[in-house]
Design an enzyme around this catalytic site. Structure first.
Site: not given
Ligand code: NAD
Length: 499
Positions: A183, A256, A290, A389
């Protein structure tokens, strides 16, 4: 900007890919995909549903049982190498598509597409070398292990490196003998759908399937009882939901997730390298990485010198569309991210951080999700701008006066993805590398270009499991089975009774 010869036909209106065929979703709704540098619609994909996931999982299950698991590992090697060759044959089309759907500069898309092809080659190389062990010394018994696939793997990916994420979470599970339902992110699904054109020609039907869409197919996949493993890359908050959903069937998860990564500059750092490295760590993919560095920790003795050089460096960077070969910083990838980053910049100001630098958007770039770099000073670790973040070209600066203080600040985070240290003394660099609580540490570089071959994954709320490494990633996509077997006695004369 020079005229480019396009190798793509637009608009790119994709379909679902199930059982080797491109099919429509049972929903008639489509998701438009926007070029973030112009806000033009460049294509669309179906907004997939739970029913589409049911069909895709059924196809993947049948392909697993009838067409993929029965193959020898050697045969799987050949299939994966054929996919790598085909990606390289269409290299420039993939590069252009990525820059169009994600915005990043062409050079970065080149590196990403090249990485996607290499990922298929890399895991192909491991497919026939994933052996188990024998465990001796049990008298008449001995144990051996085999590494068996899970069956159907549900792979869910974000929008920031579409070809590479597609390759990571298809090549590795396939090499281990699983089949896949993928997906992609609704914001940048076209690279994955284009990859399906290659799979249609190179892989047996149903071995990889794609359901495009947003949360509904994601939830359907993570809660599906016939999915044996979930491989997820995305935000930590979503990762938590994925884990909760997978818990229904005790489905194994690999996560992750995000980071808020510290970048420590010591007084003996090679300043020029540290400035360039910090900028690379911050601006690669316009900060939507990331592993990117969002926290800059400067020793007070070097803070002024470093900041002067860093701000001078940033002032020279060019903001513009990724298709322009001279551009350093491209627009953010989508509207959602644009709003998030601009909200964080406003928040940092409200929280009382000092704006040490805020760039401007050049007049000639037109419409697009452009956000110029922002450097915040006078930041303390309690501020949200220092803890959450941002995923954009925004960095917070904190100062320290001792190495132990630097480690305390670096580790004062829920995340634990990456960290960096700049020093000429490698003993200090390696000591700090062991003290920072994160899965990946850079010493005297911030090169997040390619990790293929090196385990990549975070500690803490940055995730569970490692990708990109044959040794560790194959553990993620296989289950170890122990087989205990009785062998004949060491005393050969006893065997005489048998015959
Ligand atoms: P996101 O979490 O919003 O979405 C990721 C994917 O999950 C998308 O495909 C989305 O449609 C799907 N999804 C959303 N809700 C879901 C649900 N409830 N169940 C199942 N699937 C669901 O993340 P994003 O905005 O696409 O990507 C940015 C994030 O990804 C950042 O936090 C970044 O740090 C992280 N990321 C991590 C790595 C890594 O290797 N650690 C790499 C790239 C990006």
């Amino acid at each position: 900007m020079p005229e480019r010869q396009s190798s793509l036909s637009l608009p790119f209106d994709g379909q679902l890919f199930i059982n080797g065929e491109f099919v429509e979703s049972e929903s008639e709704t489509r998701i438009a995909v926007e070029n973030p540098a112009s806000l033009d619609t460049i294509g669309s994909v179906p907004d997939g549903t739970k029913a589409d996931v049911e069909a895709a999982v059924a196809a993947a299950k049948e392909a697993y049982e009838k067409r993929w698991r029965p193959l020898s590992a050697r045969d799987r090697v050949d299939y994966l190498l054929a996919v790598a060759d085909a990606i390289e044959d269409e290299f420039e089309a993939f590069v252009e598509l990525e820059t169009l759907e994600n915005g990043k500069p062409l050079e970065q898309s080149r590196s990403d597409v090249s990485e996607a092809a290499k990922t298929f080659r890399y895991y192909a190389g491991g497919a026939d070398k994933n052996h188990g062990d024998t465990i001796p010394e049990k008298g008449e018994l001995f144990d051996y292990t085999v590494h068996e696939p899970y069956g159907v793997v549900g792979s869910i990916i974000p929008w920031n490196w579409p070809p590479m994420h597609t390759a990571d979470f298809t090549a590795a599970p396939l090499a281990c003998g699983n089949t896949v339902v993928l997906k992609p992110a609704p914001e940048a699904p076209l690279s994955s759908v284009k990859m399906a054109e290659i799979w249609a020609d190179t892989l047996p039907d149903g071995v990889v399937n794609i359901v495009t869409g947003g949360t509904e197919p994601g939830v359907a996949l993570t809660s599906h009882q016939d999915v044996g493993k979930i491989a997820f890359t995305g935000h930590t908050d979503t990762g938590r939901k994925v884990m909760e959903s997978a818990a229904q069937n005790i489905t194994s998860v690999m996560l992750e997730l995000g980071g808020k990564n510290p970048n420590i500059v010591l007084p003996d750092a090679p300043i020029e390298d540290a400035v360039e490295g910090t900028a690379a760590g911050l601006f690669t993919n316009t900060g939507q990485a990331c592993a990117g560095c969002e926290r800059l920790l400067l020793h007070e003795e070097v803070a002024d010198e470093f900041l002067d050089a860093f701000l001078e460096y940033i002032r020279e960077l060019r903001l513009g569309p990724g298709l322009d070969p001279d551009v350093d910083i491209a627009p953010l990838a989508n509207e959602k991210q644009f709003e998030k980053v601009t909200d964080f910049i406003a928040l940092g100001k409200e929280e009382g951080a000092t704006v040490l630098y805020e760039g401007t958007v050049p007049d000639d770039v037109g419409d697009g999700y452009y956000v110029p770099p922002v450097v915040f000073g006078d930041v303390d670790s309690e501020m949200r701008i220092a803890r959450e973040e941002v995923f954009g070209p925004v960095i917070v600066v904190q100062q320290f006066s001792s190495v132990s203080e630097a480690v305390t600040i670096a580790n004062d985070t829920d995340y634990g993805l990456t960290g960096a240290v700049w020093t000429r003394d490698m003993r200090v660099g390696n000591r700090l590398a062991r003290s920072i609580d994160a899965g990946i540490i850079y010493i005297n570089n911030y090169d997040n270009g390619t990790f293929l071959g090196a385990p990549f994954g975070g500690f803490g709320r940055s995730g569970i499991g490692k990708k990109l490494s044959f040794k560790e990633t194959f553990n993620e996509f296989t289950r170890t089975k122990t087989i205990r077997s009785r062998i004949a006695s060491d005393d050969l004369t006893l065997l005489d009774d048998y015959y």
